[in-house]
Design a protein around this motif. Structure first.
Motif, mmCIF file in Angstrom:
data_model
loop_
_atom_site.group_PDB
_atom_site.id
_atom_site.type_symbol
_atom_site.label_atom_id
_atom_site.label_comp_id
_atom_site.label_asym_id
_atom_site.label_seq_id
_atom_site.Cartn_x
_atom_site.Cartn_y
_atom_site.Cartn_z
ATOM 1 N N GLY A 1 9.462 68.581 94.421
ATOM 2 C CA GLY A 1 9.377 67.360 94.753
ATOM 3 C C GLY A 1 10.112 66.613 93.774
ATOM 4 N N PHE A 2 9.864 66.616 92.380
ATOM 5 C CA PHE A 2 10.269 65.770 91.461
ATOM 6 C C PHE A 2 11.212 66.120 90.664
ATOM 7 C CE2 PHE A 2 5.549 64.687 91.924
ATOM 8 C CZ PHE A 2 5.582 63.379 91.941
ATOM 9 N N ASP B 1 13.772 66.352 93.865
ATOM 10 C CA ASP B 1 13.860 65.395 94.815
ATOM 11 C C ASP B 1 13.771 65.991 96.182
ATOM 12 O OD1 ASP B 1 14.034 62.606 95.261
ATOM 13 O OD2 ASP B 1 16.026 62.745 95.546
ATOM 14 N N MET B 2 12.862 66.709 96.456
ATOM 15 C CA MET B 2 12.736 66.979 97.790
ATOM 16 C C MET B 2 11.595 66.372 98.295
ATOM 17 S SD MET B 2 13.350 71.487 98.179
ATOM 18 C CE MET B 2 14.763 71.955 97.227
ATOM 19 N N GLY B 3 11.548 65.876 99.667
ATOM 20 C CA GLY B 3 10.372 65.009 100.070
ATOM 21 C C GLY B 3 9.324 65.959 100.639
#
Length: 306
Positions: free
Chosen positions: A54-55, A58-60
């Motif tokens: 995620g961080f 940058d995967m939602g």
């Protein structure tokens, strides 16, 4: 080459390594503790994996829904029971044969995939099921020894033996859990393949950790203390286990469970090497023949599914 193929092979290797490490824990704790090590010590790393995707990449984060929560919870409990039975089975048979019993999972997963997800089974899949069960019977007959029990009567006795029953039930529960995890991952409409698989893995291991902690706190506190004392080797089991599970979950998000678990039977090759070279166990010709029949059933199943 489709991406799910190398991911599955890697996951199979890691699963075999985790099973070998898990078996060594049996000297320090009971079946419940060795089963818990896979989930409890793997959960923090599953959560870290989600946050890393995620961080850092940058995967939602997908939003869990009711279907996801039901499927992942049901699959998680089924996997606990399947793992417990497999570890328990090691008390009766050697490492190679104990693992081979659970290898009926792909055949059973094909059936559960049809019932739960509507993923059709080709007619050849029935042949694969028959071949696989016959292989399990041969392994059981070989383990029971005695020439008087050879032949069709010995095969029939083997199929209804305690070891065969435990192994077949373990395989069925593994099949149910795999189908449920694919169901859960597919129910997350948004998010990429890696993130959906990671979310499913994190929720599953979280549910499994809470369930087993509650059980040991209420019914087996001595086992909980044994796990705490052996935290270093248990931590290794957890790390290897969650890495393998991440591979399985990703592959099963990309492809049907029956295909993935069929290819995953390459683990038998790794298991054979572990059994002979690590645990110094002797595999009889009949046991090897039974394992080869199981592999043959997997090949037929894979041919039917493609």
């Amino acid at each position: 080459m489709p991406l799910w193929i190398p991911i599955t092979i890697t996951a199979a290797f890691l699963q075999n390594l985790r099973s070998a490490l898990q078996r060594q824990l049996k000297g320090r704790m009971g079946t419940t503790g060795a089963t818990f090590a896979r989930f409890g010590f793997g959960f923090p790393f599953a959560v870290l994996y989600v946050f890393a995707l995620g961080f850092l990449f940058d995967m939602g984060l997908p939003t869990p829904n009711a279907t996801f929560l039901f499927a992942v919870a049901f699959g998680g409990i089924a996997q606990i029971l399947a793992t417990f039975l497999l570890v328990y089975l090691f008390s009766f048979r050697n490492f190679m044969v104990g693992t081979a019993y659970s290898k009926t999972e792909p055949m059973q997963a094909a059936l559960f995939g049809l019932l739960i997800l509507g993923e059709a089974i080709a007619p050849l899949a029935f042949v694969a099921i028959v071949v696989g069960v016959f292989g399990v019977g041969l392994i059981s007959v070989a383990g029971r020894g005695g020439g008087a029990r050879r032949g069709w009567k010995g095969l029939a006795d083997g199929l209804v033996s305690r070891e065969a029953g435990i192994g077949l039930l373990s395989g069925a529960l593994f099949g149910v859990s795999a189908v449920c995890f694919r169901w859960a991952s597919l129910s997350l409409g948004d998010g990429g393949v890696l993130m959906r698989a990671a979310m499913t893995l994190a929720f599953a291991t979280g549910i499994q950790t809470l369930a087993m902690l509650a059980w040991m706190a209420l019914r087996d506190r001595a086992e909980l203390k044994a796990v705490a004392r052996a935290w270093r080797p248990a931590l290794l089991v957890g790390i290897v286990g969650v890495c393998g599970s991440a591979g399985w979950f990703t592959a099963m998000t990309l492809e049907k469970v029956a295909y993935v678990r069929a290819l995953g039977q390459i683990e038998l090759v790794f298991t054979y090497a572990s059994s002979v070279f690590w645990f110094r166990e002797t595999i009889t010709r009949m046991e090897l023949a039974g394992c080869l029949l199981i592999v043959g059933g997997i090949v037929v199943l894979l041919a039917a599914a493609t």
